[in-house]
Write an enzyme that holds these catalytic residues in place. Sequence first.
Site, PDB file in Angstrom:
ATOM      1  N   ILE A 258      -3.258   6.792  65.353  1.00 25.04           N
ATOM      2  CA  ILE A 258      -2.568   8.067  65.508  1.00 25.04           C
ATOM      3  C   ILE A 258      -2.305   8.516  64.071  1.00 25.04           C
ATOM      4  O   ILE A 258      -1.402   8.004  63.419  1.00 25.04           O
ATOM      5  CB  ILE A 258      -1.266   7.944  66.308  1.00 25.04           C
ATOM      6  N   PRO A 259      -3.093   9.458  63.543  1.00 22.30           N
ATOM      7  CA  PRO A 259      -3.190   9.632  62.089  1.00 22.30           C
ATOM      8  C   PRO A 259      -2.070  10.447  61.460  1.00 22.30           C
ATOM      9  O   PRO A 259      -2.285  11.567  60.970  1.00 22.30           O
ATOM     10  CB  PRO A 259      -4.547  10.328  61.928  1.00 22.30           C
ATOM     11  N   CYS A 260      -0.882   9.874  61.439  1.00 22.45           N
ATOM     12  CA  CYS A 260       0.227  10.582  60.803  1.00 22.45           C
ATOM     13  C   CYS A 260       0.003  10.736  59.298  1.00 22.45           C
ATOM     14  O   CYS A 260       0.642  11.563  58.648  1.00 22.45           O
ATOM     15  CB  CYS A 260       1.551   9.888  61.087  1.00 22.45           C
ATOM     16  N   HIS A 261      -0.926   9.945  58.733  1.00 27.21           N
ATOM     17  CA  HIS A 261      -1.225  10.104  57.311  1.00 27.21           C
ATOM     18  C   HIS A 261      -1.876  11.448  57.020  1.00 27.21           C
ATOM     19  O   HIS A 261      -1.914  11.886  55.875  1.00 27.21           O
ATOM     20  CB  HIS A 261      -2.136   8.965  56.825  1.00 27.21           C
TER      21      HIS A 261
END
Length: 298
Positions: A258-261
């Site tokens: 889950i690409p919160c970056h």
Amino acid sequence: MTEHAPIDPPIDPNAGAYHYGVMARAIEAIDAAGGAPLPLEDLARRMSMSPAHFQRVFTRWAGVSPKRLQQYLTLGHAKALLAERFTTFDAAHAAGLSGGGRLHDLFVTWEAMTPGEWAAGNRALRWAWVDSPFGHALVFATERGIAAIGFEDGLKTGATGREAAFENLARRFPRAELRRDPASVAPLADAAFAPGPNGGARLAPIGAPFQIKVWEALMRVPSGHVTTYGEIAGAIGNPRAVRAVGTAVGRNPVSWLIPCHRAIRATGGLGGYHWGLPRKRAMLALEAAGLAPDSAAP
């Protein structure tokens, strides 16, 4: 009985954790140079490595030369991404991206659960330490899929080590029965960190409905691109909830997948990252390098 004694994986000089360790040191060296480009020989010397060995490690991890990757590791790279690869969710939808679709070139099965749904079912969590492109990773999984991913270092609290990482993730599941089970977790982890389209990651994150909406929006941001907290707020139908979106992004339990970056500030600042800003920069750099024209070149 809950078992949580950290187990050290064997040290493998060809493993992702070793390569990420070199990358983390490279980020420090690049930052220390104050924006001046570092020739291969100087960068290798700062990390006590031969230029040839350093070149091999760099290209094995990133697929591009150290010189090319430097531009993706600089502090200003987020601003460049914001200008060149900014994702609006209307565009993402038009391209056929969705919460149940493509994520970092993996086809992801998404089965998010609210805390109530989680409490009503089996509350057992299996866990294991695994190797990853971003250091040794701690993976928690349910029968449905991966519930959480964390890393052994880089916590924004300043805490380091496996005990700190384990406690950080375990606090998110206070009533869960935790069982160390490398055999069952390994296939899920392999799919999660596999390069290219060969994996089949299964996710089962647990969060409040608002958080799940934010995480679904994050999954619509393509690899190598970024978006802003304000854009996410608009995408979930609550454009004024920028602060709440930031909190939900920070509570993302499944790092990397889950690409919160990929969420940054509208100013081009990186914002926060639960597992450390150097790791966020490394993730963005690796994804940007994967889209570079010379990504297959050494």
